[in-house]
Design a protein around this motif. Sequence first.
Motif, PDB file in Angstrom:
ATOM      1  N   GLU A   1       0.835  -1.202   0.000  1.00  0.00           N
ATOM      2  CA  GLU A   1       0.000   0.000   0.000  1.00  0.00           C
ATOM      3  C   GLU A   1       0.870   1.253   0.000  1.00  0.00           C
ATOM      4  O   GLU A   1       0.611   2.195  -0.748  1.00  0.00           O
ATOM      5  CB  GLU A   1      -0.928  -0.006   1.211  1.00  0.00           C
ATOM      6  CG  GLU A   1      -1.843   1.173   1.312  1.00  0.00           C
ATOM      7  CD  GLU A   1      -2.947   1.162   0.276  1.00  0.00           C
ATOM      8  OE1 GLU A   1      -3.420   2.260  -0.077  1.00  0.00           O
ATOM      9  OE2 GLU A   1      -3.326   0.082  -0.191  1.00  0.00           O
TER      10      GLU A   1
ATOM     11  N   ALA B   1      -6.955   0.026  -4.455  1.00  0.00           N
ATOM     12  CA  ALA B   1      -7.790   1.225  -4.545  1.00  0.00           C
ATOM     13  C   ALA B   1      -9.241   0.877  -4.209  1.00  0.00           C
ATOM     14  O   ALA B   1      -9.678  -0.264  -4.329  1.00  0.00           O
ATOM     15  CB  ALA B   1      -7.698   1.818  -5.952  1.00  0.00           C
ATOM     16  N   ASP B   2      -9.987   1.904  -3.794  1.00  0.00           N
ATOM     17  CA  ASP B   2     -11.395   1.704  -3.462  1.00  0.00           C
ATOM     18  C   ASP B   2     -12.226   1.360  -4.696  1.00  0.00           C
ATOM     19  O   ASP B   2     -13.212   0.641  -4.612  1.00  0.00           O
ATOM     20  CB  ASP B   2     -11.963   2.959  -2.792  1.00  0.00           C
ATOM     21  CG  ASP B   2     -11.389   3.152  -1.401  1.00  0.00           C
ATOM     22  OD1 ASP B   2     -10.957   2.153  -0.799  1.00  0.00           O
ATOM     23  OD2 ASP B   2     -11.371   4.302  -0.934  1.00  0.00           O
ATOM     24  N   ASN B   3     -11.843   1.901  -5.833  1.00  0.00           N
ATOM     25  CA  ASN B   3     -12.536   1.617  -7.084  1.00  0.00           C
ATOM     26  C   ASN B   3     -11.924   0.363  -7.702  1.00  0.00           C
ATOM     27  O   ASN B   3     -10.764   0.352  -8.111  1.00  0.00           O
ATOM     28  CB  ASN B   3     -12.400   2.807  -8.040  1.00  0.00           C
ATOM     29  CG  ASN B   3     -13.213   2.635  -9.293  1.00  0.00           C
ATOM     30  OD1 ASN B   3     -13.702   1.550  -9.592  1.00  0.00           O
ATOM     31  ND2 ASN B   3     -13.362   3.725 -10.028  1.00  0.00           N
TER      32      ASN B   3
ATOM     33  N   ARG C   1     -10.104   0.456 -11.083  1.00  0.00           N
ATOM     34  CA  ARG C   1      -8.749   1.012 -11.163  1.00  0.00           C
ATOM     35  C   ARG C   1      -7.756   0.269 -10.277  1.00  0.00           C
ATOM     36  O   ARG C   1      -6.568   0.517 -10.344  1.00  0.00           O
ATOM     37  CB  ARG C   1      -8.779   2.487 -10.789  1.00  0.00           C
ATOM     38  CG  ARG C   1      -9.457   3.326 -11.850  1.00  0.00           C
ATOM     39  CD  ARG C   1      -9.301   4.780 -11.552  1.00  0.00           C
ATOM     40  NE  ARG C   1      -9.979   5.104 -10.287  1.00  0.00           N
ATOM     41  CZ  ARG C   1     -10.681   6.189 -10.087  1.00  0.00           C
ATOM     42  NH1 ARG C   1     -10.802   7.071 -11.037  1.00  0.00           N
ATOM     43  NH2 ARG C   1     -11.264   6.413  -8.941  1.00  0.00           N
ATOM     44  N   ALA C   2      -8.243  -0.600  -9.422  1.00  0.00           N
ATOM     45  CA  ALA C   2      -7.359  -1.367  -8.544  1.00  0.00           C
ATOM     46  C   ALA C   2      -6.633  -2.439  -9.358  1.00  0.00           C
ATOM     47  O   ALA C   2      -7.081  -2.842 -10.427  1.00  0.00           O
ATOM     48  CB  ALA C   2      -8.155  -2.010  -7.421  1.00  0.00           C
ATOM     49  N   HIS C   3      -5.517  -2.874  -8.849  1.00  0.00           N
ATOM     50  CA  HIS C   3      -4.715  -3.900  -9.525  1.00  0.00           C
ATOM     51  C   HIS C   3      -4.505  -5.090  -8.599  1.00  0.00           C
ATOM     52  O   HIS C   3      -3.380  -5.408  -8.221  1.00  0.00           O
ATOM     53  CB  HIS C   3      -3.372  -3.335  -9.967  1.00  0.00           C
ATOM     54  CG  HIS C   3      -3.490  -2.335 -11.062  1.00  0.00           C
ATOM     55  ND1 HIS C   3      -3.747  -2.692 -12.363  1.00  0.00           N
ATOM     56  CD2 HIS C   3      -3.408  -0.983 -11.050  1.00  0.00           C
ATOM     57  CE1 HIS C   3      -3.809  -1.608 -13.114  1.00  0.00           C
ATOM     58  NE2 HIS C   3      -3.613  -0.566 -12.338  1.00  0.00           N
TER      59      HIS C   3
ATOM     60  N   GLY D   1       0.921   3.311  -3.468  1.00  0.00           N
ATOM     61  CA  GLY D   1      -0.017   4.420  -3.316  1.00  0.00           C
ATOM     62  C   GLY D   1       0.655   5.750  -3.063  1.00  0.00           C
ATOM     63  O   GLY D   1      -0.010   6.757  -2.866  1.00  0.00           O
TER      64      GLY D   1
ATOM     65  N   GLY E   1      -0.745   8.524  -6.342  1.00  0.00           N
ATOM     66  CA  GLY E   1      -1.192   7.576  -7.357  1.00  0.00           C
ATOM     67  C   GLY E   1      -2.163   6.559  -6.804  1.00  0.00           C
ATOM     68  O   GLY E   1      -2.404   6.492  -5.602  1.00  0.00           O
ATOM     69  N   GLU E   2      -2.730   5.787  -7.693  1.00  0.00           N
ATOM     70  CA  GLU E   2      -3.650   4.722  -7.285  1.00  0.00           C
ATOM     71  C   GLU E   2      -2.850   3.528  -6.791  1.00  0.00           C
ATOM     72  O   GLU E   2      -1.915   3.083  -7.455  1.00  0.00           O
ATOM     73  CB  GLU E   2      -4.516   4.288  -8.468  1.00  0.00           C
ATOM     74  CG  GLU E   2      -5.541   5.309  -8.893  1.00  0.00           C
ATOM     75  CD  GLU E   2      -6.721   5.370  -7.954  1.00  0.00           C
ATOM     76  OE1 GLU E   2      -7.052   4.352  -7.327  1.00  0.00           O
ATOM     77  OE2 GLU E   2      -7.307   6.460  -7.842  1.00  0.00           O
ATOM     78  N   SER E   3      -3.197   3.014  -5.636  1.00  0.00           N
ATOM     79  CA  SER E   3      -2.512   1.840  -5.125  1.00  0.00           C
ATOM     80  C   SER E   3      -3.141   0.579  -5.709  1.00  0.00           C
ATOM     81  O   SER E   3      -4.172   0.632  -6.375  1.00  0.00           O
ATOM     82  CB  SER E   3      -2.577   1.791  -3.601  1.00  0.00           C
ATOM     83  OG  SER E   3      -3.856   1.401  -3.175  1.00  0.00           O
ATOM     84  N   TRP E   4      -2.504  -0.535  -5.470  1.00  0.00           N
ATOM     85  CA  TRP E   4      -3.038  -1.814  -5.937  1.00  0.00           C
ATOM     86  C   TRP E   4      -4.359  -2.132  -5.252  1.00  0.00           C
ATOM     87  O   TRP E   4      -5.131  -2.931  -5.742  1.00  0.00           O
ATOM     88  CB  TRP E   4      -2.055  -2.932  -5.659  1.00  0.00           C
ATOM     89  CG  TRP E   4      -0.835  -2.919  -6.516  1.00  0.00           C
ATOM     90  CD1 TRP E   4      -0.506  -2.021  -7.483  1.00  0.00           C
ATOM     91  CD2 TRP E   4       0.222  -3.870  -6.480  1.00  0.00           C
ATOM     92  NE1 TRP E   4       0.687  -2.347  -8.040  1.00  0.00           N
ATOM     93  CE2 TRP E   4       1.164  -3.472  -7.450  1.00  0.00           C
ATOM     94  CE3 TRP E   4       0.470  -4.998  -5.723  1.00  0.00           C
ATOM     95  CZ2 TRP E   4       2.329  -4.183  -7.676  1.00  0.00           C
ATOM     96  CZ3 TRP E   4       1.625  -5.705  -5.946  1.00  0.00           C
ATOM     97  CH2 TRP E   4       2.550  -5.304  -6.916  1.00  0.00           C
TER      98      TRP E   4
END
Length: 80
Positions: free
Chosen positions: A32, A45-47, A50-52, A36, A40-43
């Motif tokens: 995280e 992410a809440d969405n 867009r999460a990885h 993050g 930037g978007e972390s792996w």
Amino acid sequence: MPDELKSLGIAVYLSVIGVGNFISSILISVIEKATGGDGGESWFADNLNRAHLDYFYWLLAALSGVGFLLYLYPQDLYLC
């Protein structure tokens, strides 16, 4: 498990589960912070679009593969 060792077996089992959960939470915290940072978007992410999470599972697969290779490595070489 023999009747005389049931409490010891349960204690070891719960200890292993606890240590595994502790290591898992450390791994998630490190990922995280590493992914993050800088806004930037972390792996994780809440969405979910867009999460990885796939990267996270590939990392777990790679760590398991390394552990398996270490298991296959001859044990007598560790003593050198």
